[in-house]
Scaffold this motif. Structure first.
Motif, PDB file in Angstrom:
ATOM      1  N   LYS A 114       1.029  -1.334  -0.054  1.00 53.90           N
ATOM      2  CA  LYS A 114       0.001  -0.106   0.217  1.00 53.90           C
ATOM      3  C   LYS A 114       0.744   1.105  -0.059  1.00 53.90           C
ATOM      4  CE  LYS A 114      -4.264  -1.933   2.269  1.00 53.90           C
ATOM      5  NZ  LYS A 114      -5.081  -1.812   3.304  1.00 53.90           N
ATOM      6  N   GLU A 115       1.875   1.180   0.628  1.00 53.57           N
ATOM      7  CA  GLU A 115       3.049   2.441   0.765  1.00 53.57           C
ATOM      8  C   GLU A 115       3.385   2.670  -0.589  1.00 53.57           C
ATOM      9  OE1 GLU A 115       6.172   4.075   3.747  1.00 53.57           O
ATOM     10  OE2 GLU A 115       5.852   1.717   3.667  1.00 53.57           O
ATOM     11  N   GLU A 116       3.855   1.812  -1.325  1.00 52.63           N
ATOM     12  CA  GLU A 116       4.407   1.758  -2.580  1.00 52.63           C
ATOM     13  C   GLU A 116       3.193   2.217  -3.673  1.00 52.63           C
ATOM     14  OE1 GLU A 116       5.989  -1.900  -3.802  1.00 52.63           O
ATOM     15  OE2 GLU A 116       7.609  -1.677  -2.519  1.00 52.63           O
ATOM     16  N   ALA A 117       1.922   1.726  -3.540  1.00 50.26           N
ATOM     17  CA  ALA A 117       0.952   2.237  -4.314  1.00 50.26           C
ATOM     18  C   ALA A 117       0.673   3.845  -4.092  1.00 50.26           C
ATOM     19  CB  ALA A 117      -0.112   1.484  -4.169  1.00 50.26           C
ATOM     20  N   SER A 228      -7.773  12.768  -1.787  1.00 50.59           N
ATOM     21  CA  SER A 228      -8.867  11.739  -1.443  1.00 50.59           C
ATOM     22  C   SER A 228      -8.507  10.876  -2.586  1.00 50.59           C
ATOM     23  CB  SER A 228     -10.160  12.259  -1.204  1.00 50.59           C
ATOM     24  OG  SER A 228     -10.324  13.347  -0.161  1.00 50.59           O
ATOM     25  N   ALA A 229      -8.431   9.485  -1.929  1.00 47.75           N
ATOM     26  CA  ALA A 229      -8.262   8.334  -3.077  1.00 47.75           C
ATOM     27  C   ALA A 229      -8.870   7.216  -2.463  1.00 47.75           C
ATOM     28  CB  ALA A 229      -6.693   8.379  -3.118  1.00 47.75           C
ATOM     29  N   ALA A 230      -9.237   6.156  -3.552  1.00 48.98           N
ATOM     30  CA  ALA A 230      -9.541   4.838  -3.221  1.00 48.98           C
ATOM     31  C   ALA A 230      -8.890   3.903  -4.074  1.00 48.98           C
ATOM     32  CB  ALA A 230     -11.032   4.727  -3.725  1.00 48.98           C
ATOM     33  N   PHE A 231      -8.351   2.721  -3.126  1.00 49.26           N
ATOM     34  CA  PHE A 231      -7.437   1.832  -3.908  1.00 49.26           C
ATOM     35  C   PHE A 231      -8.156   0.430  -3.717  1.00 49.26           C
ATOM     36  CE2 PHE A 231      -4.490   4.972  -2.915  1.00 49.26           C
ATOM     37  CZ  PHE A 231      -3.459   4.740  -3.694  1.00 49.26           C
ATOM     38  N   ALA A 245      -4.637  -1.106  -6.844  1.00 48.96           N
ATOM     39  CA  ALA A 245      -4.818  -0.045  -7.758  1.00 48.96           C
ATOM     40  C   ALA A 245      -5.699   1.318  -7.454  1.00 48.96           C
ATOM     41  CB  ALA A 245      -5.614  -0.699  -9.149  1.00 48.96           C
ATOM     42  N   CYS A 246      -5.396   2.216  -7.615  1.00 51.49           N
ATOM     43  CA  CYS A 246      -6.107   3.633  -7.534  1.00 51.49           C
ATOM     44  C   CYS A 246      -7.103   3.615  -8.410  1.00 51.49           C
ATOM     45  CB  CYS A 246      -5.144   4.819  -7.513  1.00 51.49           C
ATOM     46  SG  CYS A 246      -6.059   6.291  -7.083  1.00 51.49           S
ATOM     47  N   GLY A 271     -11.402   5.337 -12.595  1.00 55.90           N
ATOM     48  CA  GLY A 271     -11.001   4.447 -13.400  1.00 55.90           C
ATOM     49  C   GLY A 271     -11.484   3.093 -13.076  1.00 55.90           C
ATOM     50  N   PRO A 272     -11.620   2.012 -13.819  1.00 55.19           N
ATOM     51  CA  PRO A 272     -11.911   0.852 -13.565  1.00 55.19           C
ATOM     52  C   PRO A 272     -10.692  -0.115 -13.417  1.00 55.19           C
ATOM     53  CG  PRO A 272     -12.176   0.986 -15.842  1.00 55.19           C
ATOM     54  CD  PRO A 272     -11.986   2.193 -15.258  1.00 55.19           C
ATOM     55  N   LEU A 273     -10.929  -1.093 -12.688  1.00 53.48           N
ATOM     56  CA  LEU A 273      -9.841  -2.014 -12.614  1.00 53.48           C
ATOM     57  C   LEU A 273      -9.549  -2.840 -13.931  1.00 53.48           C
ATOM     58  CD1 LEU A 273     -10.740  -3.901  -9.354  1.00 53.48           C
ATOM     59  CD2 LEU A 273      -9.089  -2.163  -9.387  1.00 53.48           C
ATOM     60  N   PRO A 274      -8.289  -3.362 -14.239  1.00 55.55           N
ATOM     61  CA  PRO A 274      -7.358  -3.422 -13.239  1.00 55.55           C
ATOM     62  C   PRO A 274      -6.306  -2.281 -12.898  1.00 55.55           C
ATOM     63  CG  PRO A 274      -6.612  -4.509 -15.175  1.00 55.55           C
ATOM     64  CD  PRO A 274      -8.023  -3.900 -15.404  1.00 55.55           C
ATOM     65  N   HIS A 275      -6.286  -1.439 -14.033  1.00 52.56           N
ATOM     66  CA  HIS A 275      -5.345   0.095 -14.042  1.00 52.56           C
ATOM     67  C   HIS A 275      -5.888   1.111 -12.963  1.00 52.56           C
ATOM     68  CE1 HIS A 275      -3.038  -2.460 -17.077  1.00 52.56           C
ATOM     69  NE2 HIS A 275      -4.066  -2.436 -17.764  1.00 52.56           N
ATOM     70  N   GLY A 276      -7.373   1.418 -13.046  1.00 51.54           N
ATOM     71  CA  GLY A 276      -7.689   2.477 -12.248  1.00 51.54           C
ATOM     72  C   GLY A 276      -7.204   3.825 -13.247  1.00 51.54           C
ATOM     73  N   VAL A 277      -6.814   4.747 -12.368  1.00 46.98           N
ATOM     74  CA  VAL A 277      -6.504   5.926 -13.089  1.00 46.98           C
ATOM     75  C   VAL A 277      -5.070   6.116 -13.352  1.00 46.98           C
ATOM     76  CG1 VAL A 277      -8.076   7.005 -11.515  1.00 46.98           C
ATOM     77  CG2 VAL A 277      -5.760   7.165 -10.841  1.00 46.98           C
ATOM     78  N   ARG A 278      -4.389   4.856 -13.428  1.00 46.86           N
ATOM     79  CA  ARG A 278      -2.860   4.984 -13.369  1.00 46.86           C
ATOM     80  C   ARG A 278      -2.427   5.728 -14.760  1.00 46.86           C
ATOM     81  NH1 ARG A 278       0.916  -0.764 -13.576  1.00 46.86           N
ATOM     82  NH2 ARG A 278       2.826   0.273 -13.878  1.00 46.86           N
TER      83      ARG A 278
END
Length: 282
Positions: A114-117, A228-231, A245-246, A271-278
């Motif tokens: 989580k820290e890396e994400a 504010s983020a959601a993972f 993934a964010c 953004g949807p999984l698996p990449h999200g907003v990457r």
């Protein structure tokens, strides 16, 4: 006739005298050598004692350390207050990364992932010209058309030297964690019996529950932004490793550089999984 007398020739001194004199000389010389050797012997003894003392200073702590390691004795030289402060800080970080409910064998691994994400998302924000431009001192205009609002990102890029300044300004932003509410992560017994999966559920049908961290990015000149983020958890696949993934990222400017409060939206990505907003642009 003249009287003749026989006078014996002079004889050399007896050898005993020479030997005795040489013996006296050798004795005196040996005595002098022994007397001159006494200070040298004392200095050698002192040097040897100093060498042994230095070896003891080096080897005794090392022997104590490895002995404590072998016997499993913890070595902690902190005071009780320092130990309590460190434990409180660890508990706050466990709450922030939402790992306090996990067993000891798993929570360190999830904490690190989580820290890396989160670090990737912070790096994404700090590399954004729009976001850094909003945090920059003087990034706001006072004319009648903008009414003190944010300058467009295109207008910021057109200014000479703006790109290099944005890169240097990223080093002047500090990150602070916002702890979740104390009741976050708990689920009532009735909800657990009914199978309701809310924000307090430990797991969902697809894996661990979502993680919703909040952080504050503070510019050294005074501007503040609330992030504010959601993972969501992404399981291991054929071409990917398991990760977080964010899927939602929102940034709001809450304070100008001069301290005036505001509520300016900088970005709101989903953004949807698996990449999200990457791969989305801020």
């Amino acid at each position: 006739a003249a009287a003749t007398s026989s006078v014996p020739p002079a004889s050399p001194p007896p050898p005993t005298s020479s030997s005795s004199s040489s013996g006296g000389q050798s004795a005196s010389s040996s005595g002098a050598a022994s007397s001159s050797g006494q200070p040298g012997g004392g200095s050698f003894t002192m040097k040897k004692a100093l060498l042994l003392a230095l070896k003891g200073v080096i080897w005794i702590p090392a022997a104590l350390f490895w002995g404590a390691v072998a016997w499993g004795v913890p070595l902690d030289f902190r005071t009780d207050e320092e130990v309590q402060e460190d434990e409180m800080e660890v508990r706050r970080l466990e709450r922030f990364f939402d790992v306090e409910h996990l067993p000891e064998a798993d929570y360190l691994i999830e904490w690190r992932v989580k820290e890396e994400a989160l670090a990737d998302i912070i790096d994404k924000l700090l590399r954004s010209h729009k976001f850094i431009g909003c945090m920059l001192p003087g990034a706001y205009t006072d004319d009648d058309t903008s009414e003190g609002g944010l300058q467009p990102a295109d207008a910021q890029r057109q200014q000479p030297g703006k790109a290099s300044r944005l890169n240097t300004e990223a080093d002047r932003i500090e990150v602070s964690y916002v702890l979740p509410p104390s009741g976050y992560g708990r689920i009532s017994a009735a909800a657990a019996a009914d199978g309701e999966l809310g924000s307090g559920a430990l797991t969902t049908q697809t894996g661990p529950r979502p993680w919703r961290p909040r952080i504050v990015l503070a510019h050294r000149e005074g501007s503040l932004a609330l992030i504010s983020a959601a993972f969501e958890y992404v399981a291991r696949g054929k071409d990917r490793e398991e990760r977080w993934a964010c899927t939602a990222l929102r940034a709001d400017l809450v304070s100008y550089c001069d301290g005036d409060t505001t509520c300016e939206s900088i970005c709101d990505l989903r953004g949807p999984l698996p990449h999200g907003v990457r791969y989305m642009r801020i």
